[in-house]
Design an enzyme around this catalytic site. Structure first.
Site, PDB file in Angstrom:
ATOM      1  N   LYS A  97      46.342  31.374 -40.589  1.00 40.84           N
ATOM      2  CA  LYS A  97      47.056  31.598 -41.719  1.00 40.84           C
ATOM      3  C   LYS A  97      47.109  32.900 -42.474  1.00 40.84           C
ATOM      4  CE  LYS A  97      47.077  28.606 -45.121  1.00 40.84           C
ATOM      5  NZ  LYS A  97      48.829  28.861 -44.957  1.00 40.84           N
ATOM      6  N   GLY A  98      48.102  33.264 -43.344  1.00 39.30           N
ATOM      7  CA  GLY A  98      47.814  34.716 -43.753  1.00 39.30           C
ATOM      8  C   GLY A  98      48.942  35.566 -43.567  1.00 39.30           C
ATOM      9  N   GLU A 106      44.365  30.647 -50.312  1.00 37.02           N
ATOM     10  CA  GLU A 106      44.930  29.633 -49.625  1.00 37.02           C
ATOM     11  C   GLU A 106      43.659  28.767 -49.321  1.00 37.02           C
ATOM     12  OE1 GLU A 106      49.257  31.336 -48.041  1.00 37.02           O
ATOM     13  OE2 GLU A 106      47.506  31.451 -46.911  1.00 37.02           O
TER      14      GLU A 106
END
Length: 217
Positions: A97-98, A106
């Site tokens: 993610k990111g 997150e």
């Protein structure tokens, strides 16, 4: 595949996850293009007793505009549920993610939740994780941190993270996600990174041309 079809897949996953939210829950709202479909789906539920926290300013503003109650994440120490998108999902449950640069928030929100649901379209399913892996880095000593992390590069044109830190991307191999997770996490100057271990995720909800698939981890 057209853009419209891809958005339909994202919307299917998001709407399915929105059904997991119940009145009275404390909910973490992620960031990104799939979460953009989650917010209106959740608002349409008409739940009256939610407490929501957002992982980015963009999500906070979008949620508030839809009438979802968003508060700073300093009055709650646990969440019932967190829902967020993903850039890559591997068969063994590792997630990257990111892409939007909010991966540290997150990960904090995901770790604080009793259940963390990842929502994704089928194009995010991969046979094995591959670079890039997003990084959030302190500006202090940045050249030394980059040297220690090589191969890594700053993300061109990327604004700072929601907490004012530098966004970069690890560009090396990910033959062993657990080993890379440990290496990145142990490097001074790294606030955190976009590798999410399988133990953090409760379920992956995938939207595709065939509908919705749920993968329990």
């Amino acid at each position: 595949m057209t853009t419209g079809e891809l958005e339909t897949w994202k919307r299917r996953a998001a709407e399915a996850a929105a059904q997991e939210v119940r009145d009275g829950m404390r909910v973490g709202l992620g960031t990104g293009s799939t979460v953009a479909h989650l917010l209106p789906a959740l608002a349409a539920r008409g739940l009256r007793d939610l407490r929501c926290v957002a992982t980015s300013v963009a999500t906070e503003r979008a949620a508030a505009a839809l009438g979802l109650p968003v508060e700073p994440f300093d009055a709650l120490d646990r969440l019932d549920l967190a829902i967020d998108g993903a850039d890559q999902v591997a068969p063994d449950g590792w997630v990257v993610k990111g892409g939007g640069g909010a991966h540290v928030r997150e990960k904090i929100v995901a770790a604080a939740a009793d259940r963390f649901i990842v929502i994704a379209d089928a194009t995010k399913l991969v046979a094995a994780l591959a670079a890039p892996v997003p990084l959030e880095l302190l500006a202090f000593g940045l050249p030394a941190t980059l040297a220690a992390l090589a191969p890594v590069g700053l993300r061109p044109g990327m604004p700072p993270s929601p907490d004012g830190n530098v966004i970069a991307d690890y560009a090396g191999p990910i033959d062993d996600p657990a080993a890379l997770n440990a290496r990145l996490g142990a490097t001074p100057g790294v606030v955190d990174h976009g590798l999410f271990p399988p133990a953090l995720t409760s379920e992956v909800v995938v939207g595709s041309a065939d509908g919705v698939e749920r993968r329990l981890l």
